[in-house]
Scaffold this active site. Structure first.
Site, PDB file in Angstrom:
ATOM      1  CB  SER A 150       2.675   1.769   6.429  1.00  0.00           C
ATOM      2  OG  SER A 150       1.401   1.445   6.886  1.00  0.00           O
ATOM      3  CG  ASP A 191       0.253  -4.019   2.791  1.00  0.00           C
ATOM      4  OD1 ASP A 191       0.822  -3.562   1.782  1.00  0.00           O
ATOM      5  OD2 ASP A 191      -0.534  -3.359   3.501  1.00  0.00           O
ATOM      6  CG  HIS A 241      -0.621   0.330   2.483  1.00  0.00           C
ATOM      7  ND1 HIS A 241      -0.343  -0.608   3.447  1.00  0.00           N
ATOM      8  CD2 HIS A 241      -0.431   1.524   3.085  1.00  0.00           C
ATOM      9  CE1 HIS A 241      -0.007  -0.013   4.578  1.00  0.00           C
ATOM     10  NE2 HIS A 241      -0.050   1.287   4.386  1.00  0.00           N
TER      11      HIS A 241
HETATM   12  N1  ARG Z   1      -4.982   0.553   7.691  1.00  0.00           N
HETATM   13  C1  ARG Z   1      -3.689   0.614   7.057  1.00  0.00           C
HETATM   14  C2  ARG Z   1      -3.153   2.045   7.138  1.00  0.00           C
HETATM   15  O1  ARG Z   1      -3.614   2.818   7.887  1.00  0.00           O
HETATM   16  C3  ARG Z   1      -3.701   0.076   5.689  1.00  0.00           C
HETATM   17  C4  ARG Z   1      -4.419   0.918   4.695  1.00  0.00           C
HETATM   18  C5  ARG Z   1      -4.347   0.412   3.288  1.00  0.00           C
HETATM   19  N2  ARG Z   1      -5.315  -0.641   3.017  1.00  0.00           N
HETATM   20  C6  ARG Z   1      -6.661  -0.438   2.743  1.00  0.00           C
HETATM   21  N3  ARG Z   1      -7.424  -1.463   2.613  1.00  0.00           N
HETATM   22  N4  ARG Z   1      -7.187   0.745   2.586  1.00  0.00           N
HETATM   23  O2  ARG Z   1      -2.635   2.682   6.297  1.00  0.00           O
HETATM   24  N1  GLU Z   2      -1.352   1.431   7.588  1.00  0.00           N
HETATM   25  C1  GLU Z   2      -0.713   2.490   8.327  1.00  0.00           C
HETATM   26  C2  GLU Z   2       0.264   3.297   7.479  1.00  0.00           C
HETATM   27  O1  GLU Z   2       0.068   3.460   6.315  1.00  0.00           O
HETATM   28  C3  GLU Z   2      -0.051   1.918   9.512  1.00  0.00           C
HETATM   29  C4  GLU Z   2      -1.099   1.442  10.361  1.00  0.00           C
HETATM   30  C5  GLU Z   2      -1.259   2.290  11.568  1.00  0.00           C
HETATM   31  O2  GLU Z   2      -1.833   3.386  11.499  1.00  0.00           O
HETATM   32  O3  GLU Z   2      -0.751   1.801  12.563  1.00  0.00           O
HETATM   33  O4  GLU Z   2       1.216   3.870   7.969  1.00  0.00           O
END
Ligand code: ARG
Ligand code: GLU
Length: 733
Positions: A665, A241, A105
């Site tokens: 991330s 991921d 991502h």
């Molecule tokens: N929750 C994770 C973050 O905050 C992954 C986000 C990307 N994935 C998604 N399904 N939107 O960035």
């Molecule tokens: N998915 C998040 C990011 O893009 C990390 C997840 C979180 O917020 O801990 O940095």
């Protein structure tokens, strides 16, 4: 026992100087019998300040590393393998040839930019089988941290207690400029100063930025984004991921613009990769660039977030998402256009819901109130006069802040983030403002960049989708935002008629229309804009934001910031044995913890690891979230896991107590000996409140098991060239 003795020694080494050290007295709760490891987890620590408390805590949790192994200026250390990935995510060097590992991502935009109908790397994945096949990228960079210096004293020269806040801030920024300019560094390096502990400490970062970074590999979305939005922020998770890049340098191994003569970068350190996996209670360290946290807010502020701001933001997004989802399900073209927008809106919508539930469940507001009661008691007993009004100051200021803060969130969510026509009109509003302030010249350069922006913007725009979103969100704003911030044109109107009128007559509903509006002399453009009903409606809203909401918000924010700075200092003085880490601010941090399952609800217990078996359990053929590539099904059926299996099973993800946030991330998860064991990419839903209140009972970060990464690279993609350049180790055997 040996550890405990050592721990006491550290306690006496508390340094008394005016700058802040990550060193506090021993936890009273730690006894020689059984200390509670929960007490020494949580926190995002500055890597150059780990000696003392953090080093000892890490050892208590099972680490075999010294502070110097993690951060050293003179020798190579773990930090030399960590980079800030294009300013947002984190990435790590995993080979002597500058190979980088980060999340899928995080690489998503780059992967998308190289994709077309013929080569859909999002759908099919991409693997360079030689350096020559690696794909260069424009406007992209990764940044190493070379050195961190404490410059607090220099930043505070000439600042005195009696000064008002604006005067103080002015001197501080002048000093920061001076410090930055005079920083000792090489010609190709940069320097910048950042504020810590709410402005009680300042650190200088000397950095090295590389701009020739090439795409090396990515799995198909069905692996890299498996589970998509349904599984996002959730455990048990089964997402691979990850993606891979490579840093290129000039012949002297220094940063250089892209050139075909550049060569793979030789890092001072690359992470060895452990094939031995993890088990419950194993030590883990996550090293990366967390974006922002707010751990020292008073109860009144958290209460406002949970009970006023978050519910408003959640409601706006819920309405927008419901409408967009309806169209996406019915129309393949709309689905493609809105997929990425939908994911990013859904991401924080879901996070805020989890955050609110977690704060409630962990009783975080009451805990803060209890702490504040203790704080007041000690302040009174010790006659700490300067701190007596802090909490009542917060109460007064946050009360005053509530309406403007709420209005600001409504403007951001309705007019900026979720209604596309209003966002387009905001950009045009900025163009008009540029003209009013900077005349023709400012207008011309703004117009050029706006035309560019519109091109990208309208490529994924559908007025059919935006229209019902507009109607719903505008009526929500009018109904629910504080009245003094609702423009007259939005009050007492029929939203359906208003919406029809705007979408039938505004030129901002298509690229051709928008281009037509922007065509002509500055004066003509401004006239045309102001005759457009979509623009005029937006302008009322944006003027309210620009001239009423934002100035008041910033004024109060400055006042709150001054109280918060004093409160931070006071907390550290009043509770000298508590652990205080500086809130995240997109600088390099270390967080540590252990591999651990958790109990999300009464009678329910989550394990710490998921396996490929779980991917198959979730498999829905043809589904856009849960489809599984045929090759992966075959590998599962034949159990062809090579050296990456764990007792015949293929691990996919695991969780730990590491305190992480957005920006982490792509951060490496590192074992007790400094080897890579996983790749951080998310948190569990019940623990997303860790941005305000970390709780070792339910806060967990989610990592891809590095063996799954290697399995996909090797067995799924056949990119054995990449495996060969890595350093694979067996620390447990
Ligand atoms: N929750 C994770 C973050 O905050 C992954 C986000 C990307 N994935 C998604 N399904 N939107 O960035
Ligand atoms: N998915 C998040 C990011 O893009 C990390 C997840 C979180 O917020 O801990 O940095």
């Amino acid at each position: 026992m040996r550890y405990i003795l050592r721990y006491f020694l550290v306690a006496f080494l508390v340094v008394s100087c005016n700058t802040i050290k990550q060193t506090t007295k021993v936890q009273e709760s730690i006894t020689s019998k059984a200390f509670d490891t929960r007490e020494i987890q949580g926190g995002m620590w500055v890597p150059s300040l780990l000696k003392g408390m953090n080093e000892e805590e890490m050892k208590l949790l099972g680490s075999k590393m010294t502070a110097e192994d993690i951060y050293s200026v003179n020798n190579s250390s773990l930090k030399d393998a960590i980079v800030h990935f294009n300013g947002g995510c984190t990435s790590e060097v995993i080979s002597p040839n500058g190979l980088l590992l980060t999340n899928h991502h995080c690489g998503y935009g780059v992967i998308q930019s190289h994709s077309s109908v013929d080569h859909d790397y999002l759908k099919d994945g991409f693997w360079a089988k030689s350096y020559a096949e690696e794909l260069p990228n424009k406007n992209f960079s990764v940044t190493f941290i070379k050195r961190i210096d404490d410059v607090t004293d220099a930043v505070f020269v000439g600042v005195t207690e009696g000064m008002d806040e604006t005067a103080k801030q002015k001197i501080i920024s002048q000093n920061i400029n001076k410090v930055t300019k005079s920083a000792k560094k090489e010609a190709w390096q940069d320097a910048n100063v950042k504020e810590f502990y709410k402005g009680n400490q300042y650190l200088l970062f000397v950095t090295e930025e590389f701009t020739d970074v090439r795409l090396v590999g990515a799995p198909p979305t069905a692996i890299g984004k498996f589970g998509s939005d349904t599984d996002n922020w959730m455990w048990p998770r089964h997402t691979g991921d990850f993606s891979m890049f490579r840093i290129y340098a000039n012949k002297d191994n220094k940063p250089a613009e892209y050139s075909k003569d550049n060569v793979p970068y030789k890092p001072a350190h690359h992470l060895p990769i452990s094939l031995d996996g993890v088990e419950e209670n194993d030590f883990t360290l996550v090293f990366g660039f967390p974006g922002s946290t707010d751990e020292y807010l008073p109860a009144v502020a958290v209460d406002q977030i949970v009970n006023t701001l978050n519910p408003a933001k959640i409601e706006v997004r819920e309405n927008a998402l419901k409408i967009v989802d309806g169209f996406m399900r019915a129309d393949q073209e709309i689905k493609i256009k809105y997929a990425s927008k939908y994911a990013s809106i859904a991401n924080y919508w879901k996070k805020w819901i989890g955050e609110n539930q977690g704060i409630e469940k962990s009783n975080a507001i009451q805990k803060k109130r209890d702490l504040e009661a203790k704080f007041s008691k000690i302040v009174n007993e010790k006659e700490l006069v300067g701190y007596k009004t802090l909490l009542s100051d917060f109460e007064t200021l946050y009360k005053e802040f509530e309406d403007v803060s709420l209005a600001r969130d409504y403007w951001i969510e309705v007019a900026y983030r979720n209604t596309e026509l209003l966002n387009a009109s905001f950009r045009a509003f900025q163009l008009e403002q540029a003209f009013l302030r900077g005349g023709e010249q400012a207008f011309e350069s703004s117009r050029t960049s706006l035309l560019n922006r519109y091109k990208g913007y309208y490529k994924n725009y559908s007025a059919k989708v935006d229209k019902p979103v507009f109607e719903k969100l505008v009526s929500l704003y009018a109904e629910k935002a504080p009245k003094e911030y609702v423009p007259a044109a939005m009050q007492n109107v029929d939203y359906s008629t208003l919406t029809k009128n705007i979408f039938n007559n505004s030129k901002l509903t298509s690229l051709a229309g928008a281009e037509e509006l922007l065509n002509g002399s500055a004066k003509e453009v401004i006239e045309k804009l102001n005759a457009d009903p979509g623009y005029r409606f937006g302008k009322d809203l944006h003027s309210t934001f620009y001239f009423k909401i934002e100035p008041k918000f910033q004024e109060l924010n400055l006042k709150i910031g001054a109280v918060q700075k004093k409160y931070m200092k006071a907390l550290m003085e009043v509770f000298p044995s508590k652990r205080f880490f500086p809130d995240a601010n997109s600088t390099l941090r270390v967080t540590y913890g252990q591999v651990k399952g958790y109990a999300p609800k009464d009678g329910m217990r989550y394990g710490n690891t998921t396996y490929l078996k779980g991917v198959i359990e979730k498999y829905v053929p043809g589904d856009y979230e849960f489809d599984v590539p045929k090759k992966l099904l075959e590998l599962y059926n034949t159990k062809d896991y090579g050296q990456y299996a764990d007792n015949g099973k293929m691990p996919v993800c695991f969780i730990g107590t590491n305190h992480t946030t957005g920006g982490n991330s792509g951060s490496p998860a590192i074992d007790a000996n400094g080897n890579l064991i996983g790749l951080n990419f998310d948190r569990v839903w019940e623990g997303t409140m860790s941005d305000y209140n970390y709780d070792a009972d339910i806060c967990r970060n989610i990592m891809v098991d590095v063996r799954y990464v290697l399995f996909i690279v090797d067995k799924y993609a056949g990119a054995t060239n990449l495996i060969k350049e890595m350093t694979l180790v067996h620390p447990k055997k």
